[in-house]
Scaffold this motif. Structure first.
Motif, PDB file in Angstrom:
ATOM      1  N   SER A  60       4.699  -4.172 -10.354  1.00  0.00           N
ATOM      2  CA  SER A  60       3.273  -3.882 -10.548  1.00  0.00           C
ATOM      3  C   SER A  60       2.784  -4.490 -11.846  1.00  0.00           C
ATOM      4  O   SER A  60       1.688  -5.052 -11.892  1.00  0.00           O
ATOM      5  N   ASP A  72      -0.677  -4.677  -4.083  1.00  0.00           N
ATOM      6  CA  ASP A  72       0.327  -3.818  -4.706  1.00  0.00           C
ATOM      7  C   ASP A  72       0.722  -2.706  -3.737  1.00  0.00           C
ATOM      8  O   ASP A  72       0.002  -1.727  -3.589  1.00  0.00           O
ATOM      9  N   GLU A  73       1.829  -2.862  -3.083  1.00  0.00           N
ATOM     10  CA  GLU A  73       2.331  -1.914  -2.098  1.00  0.00           C
ATOM     11  C   GLU A  73       1.212  -1.365  -1.220  1.00  0.00           C
ATOM     12  O   GLU A  73       0.999  -0.158  -1.164  1.00  0.00           O
TER      13      GLU A  73
HETATM   14 MG    MG Z   1       4.428  -0.384  -8.724  1.00  0.00          MG
END
Ligand code: MG
Ligand code: ATP
Lengths: 302, 374
Positions: free
Chosen positions: B44, B159-160
């Motif tokens: 991240s 991000d995910e």
């Molecule tokens: Mg993360």
């Protein structure tokens, strides 16, 4: 404790079990006790208010002759005479004065507190810790301590007998309590939305205006409400800074009628007090929903 | 669209914690790059540095031919999709989509056209007048995707994005995103994508190339099959693949053919390994995927003798857990090939398939069994 609402609703088809009956009886007794206590305490709390409203319709003579709040011969003479006041101005004039103090003050508070809280909650800057501690320290400081230096300051600037000493401190986020309240609320809101806005091309101010303020709305509304009510009821501030009757807000005007009349016209005073309560009550009930959302922090739903 | 280039990028957080240790990564124009790694490996952080949400403390980030180190996120030509969607809660879906464009003061009809276009692609037309709280997770994620798509950015950052969805929805969103990527490529405006996930299925199925990270270092950047077949080090080998690769300390002796000694047993690997080793010998880490470990009759030639500790029935295959000394191996056997009379405590032979054996340096973890033509 068993609450009635925890138990299944009685329905005709399946007869309640013995345990259910027992629990239900217990729950009923519990509820009865709880509600009686609440009602008694509640009545004790609101009785003065109820009495005041009732008494405002009494004649001055009846005022202290019976303890009942219900007027024997209801009259609105108190309102009529009270409205005229003993000064050249009507009570309406004082209401306008109050409004003229309150509105700029509330707007100033809302804007300044939001800005300051946003800064504290979202940005890192040198000296942040010390500044924040200072803000919180002013929360703990008793109000009276700063009265005299403040008075001297405003006297030297030449702001006495104007509304400026009432407006300016609030417009500069002088009310630490509100700053603190908004910060707490803001801390519970995830930063992702603001980051998304920055990725979308918003600058800091746009992020604040378009994203943060709408999410903060419940907290800001609470701040405005508190400030409205507290300013409406504020007596000491105007008393210190405002000397000409022409600029008196209602809180001072009420006191005025006590000062100048020899035999106190209690019915007039009470009638005007009732009127004075009305704006705060109205505003409170109109905004109640947001208000409750605002003071119970963490207003973001998942 | 443009390529993205990280040049020895570093990140030290305000508290002195160094999260990213000088990484170099080049994402080609139109490439789908997946960043994968265990929790806390700074995926991240890396993504947020590309986005401009975190400042970088060393190195350079290039998007296209610009150095974007100093640019604010809005000026970098990127769009980002967040794990928890981060939709603006007080705006209708329509406004959520168009917020970025209206900040840029695009003309109204253009915004409308773009909104309709994107909502058509993502099938969210009937949601346009809803508030985010009236959307399901999958719908919210599609709106978040739309908010990125509408800006036609140079680089997409994820991000995910799927980790808050249930397994089924995740699978369908996965396909949707890769389809979208292919579609943009076919339309002649290929999208450069950096996609963060800790789910290796997502990584393997979606990525053109995968960047495996650990503790702020890049362990390997390669396409999925290379990553699987030729892992550069023990970490990548263990991270990619289900069930995990067996990694066990062993001793290698190189006679005519390589001899592997494990505990007190030695086997000779006659084919598929020797030519990759170039005379290496000494303590190593033996790596063999469960799929490449044959279960044979105990006592077979060139197979380790092991004791079954557990059997997991998976339907079409069986995971055989077996112990050699203290080392537990897992072997995956197709159900129909498995001798059903075997049970816990029985002894079997485990025979690693030569061409699939990996040997890693016992100290550095580097793969030492990768010759150029291996
Ligand atoms: Mg993360
Ligand atoms: N604001 C911060 N201050 C200090 N350290 C931080 C900060 N944010 C992240 N870290 C640290 O940096 C490292 C990398 O964090 P990061 O969020 O990038 O991990 P990640 O790979 O995204 O993990 P996950 O898969 O759990 O999301 C972690 O060790 C984390 O503790």
């Amino acid at each position: 404790m068993v609450a009635l609402t925890d138990l299944p609703k009685p329905d005709q088809k399946t007869p309640p079990t013995a345990l259910e009956l027992k629990l239900r009886r217990k729950a009923r007794i519990n509820t009865a006790i709880r509600y009686s206590v609440l009602i008694v305490v509640g009545l004790i709390m609101v009785y003065p208010l109820v009495w005041m409203i009732g008494a405002s319709f009494k004649t001055n003579a009846e005022m202290f002759s019976s303890p009942s709040f219900w007027p024997k011969e209801p009259t609105i003479q108190g309102f009529i005479d009270g409205w005229k006041t003993s000064t050249p101005y009507t009570f309406g004039h004082f209401f306008l004065n109050s409004l003229w103090i309150i509105i700029p003050k509330v707007i100033g508070t809302a804007i300044s507190c939001t800005l300051v809280a946003y800064g504290f909650a979202r940005f890192e800057f040198p000296g942040k810790k010390i500044l924040f501690v200072t803000v919180i320290a002013t929360l703990l400081l008793p109000n009276v301590v700063t009265r005299i230096p403040q008075y001297l300051l405003f006297r030297d600037i030449g702001w006495l007998d104007s509304f400026l000493p009432l407006w300016v401190p609030s417009a500069l986020a002088g009310d630490a309590f509100f700053v603190f309240m908004v910060i707490q609320f803001l801390r519970a809101i995830p930063r992702d939305m603001e980051e998304a806005a920055r990725v979308d091309g918003a600058n800091t101010l746009q992020t604040l205006v378009y994203i943060v303020v709408p999410m903060l709305a419940p907290a800001i509304i609470s701040v405005c409400l508190f400030q409205f009510m507290w300013t409406m009821n504020d007596f000491l501030g105007p008393l210190i800074y405002i000397s000409s009757v022409e600029k008196y807000p209602v809180s001072l005007a009420l006191k005025l009628s006590i000062d100048t009349t020899e035999a106190f016209a209690w019915n007039q005073i009470l009638a005007m007090s009732v009127l004075t309560l009305l704006p705060s009550l109205t505003v409170f009930f109109l905004a109640q929903k947001y208000f409750i959302e605002g003071i119970s922090t963490g207003g973001v739903k998942g | 669209m443009a390529e993205l280039h990280l040049k020895s990028v570093e990140k030290t957080y305000g508290n002195g914690f160094k999260a990213v240790h000088g990484i170099d990564l080049k994402v080609e124009e139109g490439e789908f790059m997946v960043l994968v790694g265990p929790s806390g490996c700074a995926k991240s952080t890396t993504l947020r540095m590309i986005a401009g949400l975190e400042t970088i403390t060393g190195g350079e980030i290039h998007i296209g031919d610009k150095v974007v180190n100093e640019l604010v996120p809005g000026k970098r030509g990127i769009a980002m999709v967040f794990q928890n969607y981060a939709l603006y809660p007080h705006m209708k879906v329509r406004k959520n989509l168009s917020f970025g464009l209206s900040l840029k003061r695009e003309p109204k009809n253009k915004i409308e056209e773009a909104t309709n276009n994107v909502s058509n692609i993502l099938e969210i037309e009937e949601l346009l007048d809803r508030l985010p709280k009236q959307l399901s997770g999958g719908q919210a994620q599609r709106v978040a995707l739309g908010r990125a798509l509408i800006k036609q950015p140079e680089v997409f950052l994820f991000d995910e994005p799927l980790s808050n969805l249930d397994a089924k929805l995740r699978a369908s969103m996965r396909v949707r995103i890769t389809d979208l990527h292919k579609r943009l490529r076919a339309e002649g405006r290929p999208a450069t994508v950096v996609y963060v996930t800790h789910d290796q299925v997502e990584a393997m199925t979606m990525g053109d190339r995968i960047c495996v990270m650990k503790d702020g270092h890049i362990m390997q950047v390669a396409d999925p099959s290379t990553l699987y077949e030729r892992p550069a080090n023990a970490f990548v080998a263990g991270f990619i693949g289900m069930p995990e690769m067996n990694l066990v300390p062993a001793v290698l002796k190189n006679d005519a053919a390589p001899v592997l000694t494990l505990h007190d047993q030695s086997i000779t690997v006659n084919e598929g390994l020797g030519h990759r080793l170039a005379g290496l010998a000494g303590p190593v880490t033996l790596g063999i995927r469960p799929q490449h470990l044959e279960v044979v009759v105990d006592g077979s030639e060139n197979a380790f003798s092991a004791q079954i500790t557990n059997l997991e029935f998976m339907g079409h295959e069986i995971n055989v857990h077996a112990k050699i000394g203290d080392a537990v191996f897992v072997a995956v056997v197709p159900t129909e090939k498995f001798d059903a009379s075997l049970g816990r405590g029985d002894r079997v032979g485990l025979k690693p398939i030569g061409p699939h054996i990996h040997l890693f340096d016992a100290d550095t973890g580097q793969n030492v069994s990768l010759s150029a033509n291996g």
